[in-house]
Enzyme design. Sequence first.
Site, PDB file in Angstrom:
ATOM      1  N   GLY A  38       1.283  -1.108   0.050  1.00  0.00           N
ATOM      2  CA  GLY A  38      -0.051   0.043  -0.267  1.00  0.00           C
ATOM      3  C   GLY A  38       0.602   1.061  -0.149  1.00  0.00           C
ATOM      4  O   GLY A  38       1.125   2.204  -0.455  1.00  0.00           O
ATOM      5  N   ALA A  39       1.676   0.900   0.755  1.00  0.00           N
ATOM      6  CA  ALA A  39       2.787   2.100   1.053  1.00  0.00           C
ATOM      7  C   ALA A  39       3.997   2.107   1.794  1.00  0.00           C
ATOM      8  O   ALA A  39       4.041   0.968   2.263  1.00  0.00           O
ATOM      9  CB  ALA A  39       2.446   3.472   1.534  1.00  0.00           C
ATOM     10  N   MET A  40       5.194   2.829   1.323  1.00  0.00           N
ATOM     11  CA  MET A  40       6.233   2.084   2.136  1.00  0.00           C
ATOM     12  C   MET A  40       7.336   3.998   2.926  1.00  0.00           C
ATOM     13  O   MET A  40       6.726   3.997   2.206  1.00  0.00           O
ATOM     14  CB  MET A  40       7.485   1.636   1.559  1.00  0.00           C
ATOM     15  N   GLU A  41       6.984   3.800   4.097  1.00  0.00           N
ATOM     16  CA  GLU A  41       7.686   4.822   4.913  1.00  0.00           C
ATOM     17  C   GLU A  41       9.034   5.512   4.860  1.00  0.00           C
ATOM     18  O   GLU A  41       9.418   5.589   5.361  1.00  0.00           O
ATOM     19  CB  GLU A  41       7.488   4.592   5.703  1.00  0.00           C
ATOM     20  N   ASN A  42       9.399   5.221   3.634  1.00  0.00           N
ATOM     21  CA  ASN A  42      10.655   5.753   3.497  1.00  0.00           C
ATOM     22  C   ASN A  42      11.408   6.895   3.613  1.00  0.00           C
ATOM     23  O   ASN A  42      10.893   7.584   3.952  1.00  0.00           O
ATOM     24  CB  ASN A  42      11.571   5.565   1.677  1.00  0.00           C
ATOM     25  N   HIS A  98       0.018   7.749   8.379  1.00  0.00           N
ATOM     26  CA  HIS A  98       0.573   6.418   9.343  1.00  0.00           C
ATOM     27  C   HIS A  98       1.955   5.899   8.810  1.00  0.00           C
ATOM     28  O   HIS A  98       2.664   5.644   9.222  1.00  0.00           O
ATOM     29  CB  HIS A  98      -0.573   5.437   7.870  1.00  0.00           C
ATOM     30  N   GLU A  99       2.177   6.538   7.383  1.00  0.00           N
ATOM     31  CA  GLU A  99       3.471   6.568   6.672  1.00  0.00           C
ATOM     32  C   GLU A  99       4.505   7.849   7.330  1.00  0.00           C
ATOM     33  O   GLU A  99       5.240   7.272   7.642  1.00  0.00           O
ATOM     34  CB  GLU A  99       3.405   6.984   5.540  1.00  0.00           C
ATOM     35  N   HIS A 140       5.043   6.682  11.047  1.00  0.00           N
ATOM     36  CA  HIS A 140       6.327   5.776  10.846  1.00  0.00           C
ATOM     37  C   HIS A 140       7.898   6.696  11.004  1.00  0.00           C
ATOM     38  O   HIS A 140       9.101   5.772  11.580  1.00  0.00           O
ATOM     39  CB  HIS A 140       6.087   4.586   9.735  1.00  0.00           C
ATOM     40  N   GLU A 190       4.387  -0.668  13.553  1.00  0.00           N
ATOM     41  CA  GLU A 190       2.927  -0.998  13.271  1.00  0.00           C
ATOM     42  C   GLU A 190       1.536   0.021  13.967  1.00  0.00           C
ATOM     43  O   GLU A 190       0.468   0.280  13.107  1.00  0.00           O
ATOM     44  CB  GLU A 190       2.453  -1.929  12.207  1.00  0.00           C
TER      45      GLU A 190
HETATM   46 ZN   LIG Z   1       2.889   0.927   8.388  1.00  0.00          ZN
END
Ligand SMILES: [Zn+2]
Length: 354
Positions: free
Chosen positions: A12-16, A48-49, A52, A71
Site C-alpha cells: 500500500g505504501a512504504m515509509e522510506n 500512517h506513513e 512511521h 505498525e
Molecule cells: Zn505501516
Amino acid sequence: MDQLAVPDFSAGAMENWGLITYREAALFYAPDVSSEADKQRVTNIIAHELAHQWFGNMVTMSWWDDLWIKEGFATYIATLGMEKMCCKWNAYEEESLDNMLAILSTDAYCSTRPIHQPVTTANQIGGLFDPITYRKGAVIIRMMHMFIGDMAFRLGLNNYIERQAYGNAKQEDLWQALTQIAHDHSSLPKDLCLQTIMDSWTLQKGYPLIKVRRHYTNKCAVISQSRFKLQPEQQPNARQDQLFEQKRQYCWLVPISYTSELAHNFNSTEPQVWLRCTPKGEPLPLRLRYLPGEFEWIILNVQLTAPYRVDYDSCNWRLLIDALKGLDFQQIHVLNRAQLIDDAMTLAWTGQRS
Ligand SMILES: [Zn+2]
C-alpha cells in the site's frame, strides 16, 4: 518530506525516510469526484506513513518480533492525527471502534497468535503483517494511553524516542520509559509496571471475558476473567499440543473502569481497579464495592478502553437492555452502546446468553 505515487507498487505504501512511496490508487483523490470516505482513506494512509518517521524510522525495532510496535503506533497515531485535522470525521472513535470490534472477532479463534511473535526464519516475516500486528497493536496502545492518561503517555513517548533515537529498541525499552513517567504522575499503582501489564497482552494470544455477578443487597459485585473463545473448549480427537493448549491457564492484567446509571461518568477512562493474576499466572477474582442498588445498571470498560468482553448477570443485562430501548439511550456512551450490542450478540452466538 517527499511523497511519490509509484505505478504497480506492490505494498500500500512504504515509509522510506524522506521519500514515502505509495501505490498509485492509495493517493487518488479528486475534489469534484472523490467521496468524503476517499478523502478519509487517503488521509489515513498518509498519516500512517508520517507516523512511521518516528515509529519505525527514527526508532526501529531490534528484531521482527517487535514489528507490532511500529505498525501499532503508526495505526494509532494516524487516528489521532486525523482527529486533529478534521474532527467532523470522528476518526478517533470510528477507527478505534473498527479496530476493537475486528480484534474481538478475529482474536477469539483458537488459531490466533500473540502480538509479540518469535521470528527465526525469513519466511515467517511476511505472515506478521496481519490484523494482530496492526489492529491489536493499535488497540493495546490505545488501552495504555487511556489507563496512564494523556500527559504520561506523551511524556513517556518523548523520553522513549529521545533515548532510542537513531537506534533500535525492544518493547521492554518502551515499557521502561512509560513506567517511569506513569509512576512520577501517579497514573499507575507503584506495585505495577508497564512490562508486567503489557506482557500479559503481548505474549499471550486472545483476550479475556470478564464475568460480572452483582450482589444487589450487599451492593457489590464479583468479577472474574477467563479466555474468551468462539469455538468450544473441548474438541474430539485433539492432538497432544491441542490438549496442552486447552488446559493452559490464561490471565491478563485488566484495567477495570466502570460507571453506573446515576454516576454516569463516561469521561474518565482511567481504571478504578486492576484485575490481577497470582504469581503462578492464575486469574484472581475481584470484588467491586459501593455499587448502586437493584434499579441501577453498571457498565464496565468505559469507552471500550481495553479488549475484553463483559458478561453481566441477567438482572444487570435487563437493566442495560431497558436503558438501550428507552428514549434516553444516548445516556450510554456510543462506544459502550456498540460494546453492549456486540457482546450480547456474540455471547448469544456462543450459547452463553440467550
Ligand atoms: Zn505501516
